[in-house]
Design a protein around this motif. Structure first.
Motif, PDB file in Angstrom:
ATOM      1  N   UNK A 187       0.855  -1.185   0.000  1.00  0.00           N
ATOM      2  CA  UNK A 187       0.000   0.000   0.000  1.00  0.00           C
ATOM      3  C   UNK A 187       0.891   1.235   0.000  1.00  0.00           C
ATOM      4  N   UNK A 188       0.720   2.071  -1.014  1.00  0.00           N
ATOM      5  CA  UNK A 188       1.483   3.309  -1.132  1.00  0.00           C
ATOM      6  C   UNK A 188       0.561   4.471  -0.800  1.00  0.00           C
ATOM      7  N   UNK A 189       0.968   5.282   0.128  1.00  0.00           N
ATOM      8  CA  UNK A 189       0.179   6.449   0.518  1.00  0.00           C
ATOM      9  C   UNK A 189       0.852   7.719   0.028  1.00  0.00           C
ATOM     10  N   UNK A 190       0.077   8.507  -0.711  1.00  0.00           N
ATOM     11  CA  UNK A 190       0.601   9.765  -1.236  1.00  0.00           C
ATOM     12  C   UNK A 190       0.351  10.865  -0.225  1.00  0.00           C
ATOM     13  N   UNK A 191       1.419  11.439   0.272  1.00  0.00           N
ATOM     14  CA  UNK A 191       1.287  12.517   1.246  1.00  0.00           C
ATOM     15  C   UNK A 191       1.093  13.831   0.495  1.00  0.00           C
ATOM     16  N   UNK A 192      -0.112  14.384   0.608  1.00  0.00           N
ATOM     17  CA  UNK A 192      -0.425  15.631  -0.095  1.00  0.00           C
ATOM     18  C   UNK A 192       0.107  16.845   0.645  1.00  0.00           C
ATOM     19  N   UNK A 193       0.734  16.628   1.797  1.00  0.00           N
ATOM     20  CA  UNK A 193       1.214  17.737   2.625  1.00  0.00           C
ATOM     21  C   UNK A 193       2.703  17.544   2.917  1.00  0.00           C
ATOM     22  N   UNK A 194       3.491  18.555   2.598  1.00  0.00           N
ATOM     23  CA  UNK A 194       4.917  18.552   2.917  1.00  0.00           C
ATOM     24  C   UNK A 194       5.207  19.783   3.769  1.00  0.00           C
ATOM     25  N   UNK A 195       6.085  19.611   4.720  1.00  0.00           N
ATOM     26  CA  UNK A 195       6.330  20.725   5.642  1.00  0.00           C
ATOM     27  C   UNK A 195       7.795  20.794   6.032  1.00  0.00           C
ATOM     28  N   UNK A 196       8.171  21.980   6.480  1.00  0.00           N
ATOM     29  CA  UNK A 196       9.531  22.194   6.989  1.00  0.00           C
ATOM     30  C   UNK A 196       9.543  23.475   7.817  1.00  0.00           C
ATOM     31  N   UNK A 197      10.547  23.608   8.629  1.00  0.00           N
ATOM     32  CA  UNK A 197      10.716  24.826   9.421  1.00  0.00           C
ATOM     33  C   UNK A 197      11.514  25.830   8.616  1.00  0.00           C
ATOM     34  N   UNK A 198      11.004  27.041   8.547  1.00  0.00           N
ATOM     35  CA  UNK A 198      11.744  28.164   7.954  1.00  0.00           C
ATOM     36  C   UNK A 198      12.128  29.079   9.113  1.00  0.00           C
ATOM     37  N   UNK A 199      13.170  28.667   9.824  1.00  0.00           N
ATOM     38  CA  UNK A 199      13.556  29.397  11.024  1.00  0.00           C
ATOM     39  C   UNK A 199      12.484  29.221  12.085  1.00  0.00           C
ATOM     40  N   UNK A 200      11.882  30.327  12.518  1.00  0.00           N
ATOM     41  CA  UNK A 200      10.833  30.254  13.529  1.00  0.00           C
ATOM     42  C   UNK A 200       9.429  30.294  12.923  1.00  0.00           C
ATOM     43  N   UNK A 201       9.337  29.885  11.652  1.00  0.00           N
ATOM     44  CA  UNK A 201       8.053  29.857  10.939  1.00  0.00           C
ATOM     45  C   UNK A 201       7.807  28.457  10.390  1.00  0.00           C
ATOM     46  N   UNK A 202       6.586  27.982  10.531  1.00  0.00           N
ATOM     47  CA  UNK A 202       6.218  26.685   9.987  1.00  0.00           C
ATOM     48  C   UNK A 202       5.713  26.828   8.554  1.00  0.00           C
TER      49      UNK A 202
END
Length: 476
Positions: A187-202
Motif C-alpha cells: 500500500x502506497x500512501x501519497x502525502x499531499x502535505x509537505x512541511x519544513x521549518x523556515x527558522x521560527x516559521x512553519x
C-alpha cells in the motif's frame, strides 16, 4: 331563498370553480410536460437515426462502445469545461488518485527516451527498500520491454494488488550490465502535505486535496510546533499550483484554523439544494498568525480554503489572483459503465461572494520574480484562468476577470524551485516577521465581513469522494 340555502349554493359554486381551476391547471401542466417529452423523443429519434447511419455507412466498421462514449462525453462537455464522462478505467484511476493510496511500488517516475526514469523512490516503500535509486532507468517489466508503452500504461502495469511481485529490469549509471530487481507491491500512501521549518516559521505545502490531506496537515502542524517550539511566529500555508480535490477536505482544512462561522456555501439549481458548512471550535495552530500563498494555479478546493480564511480575516492571502473555478462537481457512478462528473452547484465564500471566473484576489499582491533566462518563455505562455475556458459558467453577478485588452485572463503560476529565490515565499516570511517591504496591498476591494444569514442546511462532515471539488454519490 333562505340565507343557509344561499350559503350552500355559494359553497357549491365556489367548490366547483376551484375544482375546475385545479383540473385546468393539472391539464395544462400535463400538456406542457407531454409537449416537452414529445420534443425530447424526436431528438432521441434523430440521434438513433444518425447512429445507425454511421454504423451502416461509415468507411470502416466503427466501435459501437467508442461511439456511444463519445456521444455521452460530447453531451456533457457541451455543458461546461468540468462536466465529463469517465470510462470504467478512468473512473478507477480517479478513485485511486483521490484516495491517496494504492497498491504499488512507491516511485516517482517519468518517461525518457522510451524507458521509465526513476525521479525519486518514496521513503519506506517497496521501491526504496529494494534499492532503487534516482535516475535509474527501467527497461522491462516482468521481462516485457517498456518500449512502445505510454507513461500511463507503464504506471498501470507497475501498480497492482498488494503483496504481488513484479520484476524490474534496471539500467544504472556505473553498472556495466542491466540487472533485475524484484519488488513486492504494498500500500502506497501519497502525502499531499509537505512541511519544513523556515527558522521560527512553519511552512506547509498542500499539493492536492485527497482523502489524506486533513489528517496529514494536522500531523504536519503538530510536528512543526514541537520542532520550532513556543517561539513559533506563525504558519505559511502554500496553496500555489494546487488544482483542488475533495470538497470535504477543503472544508476540513479550513475548519482546522477556524473557531466558528461559515466555511463555504454551495448553491444548486433549486433553493432546497443549498447547503452551508460551518466551522467547529478548535484551531490546530492555537491562533498563530497565518499566511496563505496562492497563484494562477490555485483552483477550486484551494480557493475555498483561501476564501474562507480571507473572509474571516484569519489569514493574510499573499501572491497573485487564483484560477477562478467556483463550481462543484458530483461524481455519479454508472455501475459497470464508469461514471459521469456533473457540475451540480456553485460555491460561495462565507461573505456570499462567488469567485467563478474571477478568482480570489490576494490581500497583498506579490508577483514571483522570473529568472532572465525564462522571461521570454513565460511571457509567451499567456496565463489562463477559468474565464478563458470555452463554455465556462458565468459569474452570477455578471462580472468576470479580464486583462487590459478585455480578454479573459489568469495570473502566473510560476514558482521558483529554490526557496531563497522564491519571491512570494520570502515576502510571506518577512511579513510574519513584520519586516516585509515592497509590494503594496492589492487594489482589490476588501472582503466584507462574513454574514450570519443564509441557508443553514448541510454539514462539514461530507463523505469524501473523487475529484477536483467533488461531492460523493454512493455507488449503486
Amino acid at each position: 331563498m333562505r340565507k343557509t340555502d344561499y350559503a350552500f349554493w355559494t359553497f357549491l359554486l365556489m367548490t366547483g370553480l376551484a375544482g375546475a381551476t385545479t383540473l385546468l391547471n393539472v391539464t395544462q401542466t400535463y400538456s406542457a410536460s407531454a409537449s416537452q417529452n414529445s420534443e425530447l423523443y424526436k431528438q432521441l429519434d434523430l440521434f438513433g437515426d444518425v447512429l445507425e447511419r454511421v454504423r451502416s455507412d461509415y468507411v470502416e466498421k466503427p466501435d459501437d462502445t467508442a461511439l456511444i462514449e463519445a456521444a455521452i462525453n460530447g453531451m456533457l462537455a457541451s455543458l461546461d469545461p468540468h462536466s465529463s464522462y469517465m470510462s470504467p478505467k478512468n473512473f478507477r484511476d480517479m478513485q485511486v488518485q483521490t484516495r491517496g493510496e494504492f497498491g504499488g511500488l512507491g516511485i516517482e517516475v517519468t518517461m525518457e527516451n522510451g524507458v521509465i526514469k526513476v525521479v525519486s523512490p518514496i521513503d519506506d516503500t517497496p521501491a526504496a527498500k529494494a534499492g532503487l535509486m534516482a535516475n535509474d532507468l527501467i527497461t522491462h517489466l516482468d521481462n516485457e520491454a517498456i518500449s512502445g508503452l505510454t507513461l500511463e500504461q507503464a504506471v498501470e502495469k507497475m501498480r497492482g494488488p498488494v503483496n504481488t511481485p513484479i520484476m524490474l529490469t534496471v539500467v544504472r549509471k556505473g553498472k556495466d550490465e542491466p540487472f533485475d530487481v524484484k519488488v513486492v507491491r504494498d500500500v502506497i500512501r501519497i502525502n499531499a502535505v509537505k512541511s519544513r521549518a523556515e527558522g521560527d516559521i512553519g511552512y506547509v505545502k498542500v499539493t492536492t486535496f485527497n482523502e489524506q490531506t486533513h489528517a496529514n496537515l494536522v500531523k504536519a502542524v503538530e510536528t512543526l510546533d514541537k520542532q520550532i517550539g513556543p517561539n513559533i511566529k506563525g504558519y505559511i500555508i502554500d496553496l500555489r499550483n494546487n488544482p483542488g480535490g475533495l470538497l470535504d477536505q477543503a472544508i476540513a482544512v479550513s475548519d482546522d484554523f477556524l473557531e466558528q462561522g461559515a466555511i463555504v456555501l454551495t448553491k444548486g439549481r433549486n433553493n432546497e439544494e443549498t447547503q452551508r458548512a460551518n466551522a467547529r471550535p478548535g484551531d490546530i495552530s492555537d491562533g498563530k498568525k497565518l499566511v496563505v500563498l496562492i497563484n494562477g494555479g490555485s483552483a477550486s478546493a484551494s480557493e475555498i480554503v483561501a476564501g474562507a480564511l480571507q473572509d474571516h480575516k484569519r489569514a493574510t492571502v499573499i501572491g497573485t489572483r487564483s484560477f477562478g473555478k467556483g463550481s462543484v462537481q458530483t461524481i455519479i457512478p454508472l455501475g459497470a459503465n464508469g461514471a459521469i462528473r456533473l457540475t451540480t452547484a456553485r460555491y460561495y465564500t462565507p461573505s456570499n461572494r462567488s469567485i467563478q471566473a474571477k478568482g480570489i484576489e490576494p490581500d497583498i499582491n506579490v508577483e514571483e520574480a522570473v529568472p532572465d533566462d525564462m522571461k521570454d518563455k513565460i511571457a509567451a505562455e499567456k496565463p489562463r484562468g477559468e474565464a478563458s475556458l470555452r463554455g465556462h459558467l458565468k459569474n452570477p453577478d455578471g462580472t468576470e476577470k479580464e486583462d487590459d485588452l478585455g480578454e479573459p485572463s489568469g495570473s502566473s503560476s510560476y514558482v521558483a524551485k529554490d526557496a531563497d529565490k522564491d519571491t512570494q515565499l520570502q515576502y510571506a516570511i518577512n511579513f510574519l516577521h513584520g519586516t516585509a517591504k515592497g509590494p503594496e496591498t492589492s487594489s482589490a476591494t476588501p472582503s466584507p465581513a462574513p454574514t450570519t444569514t443564509g441557508p443553514t442546511s448541510g454539514s462539514s462532515n461530507k463523505a469524501p469522494v473523487p475529484s477536483d471539488d467533488d461531492k460523493k454519490v454512493t455507488p449503486n
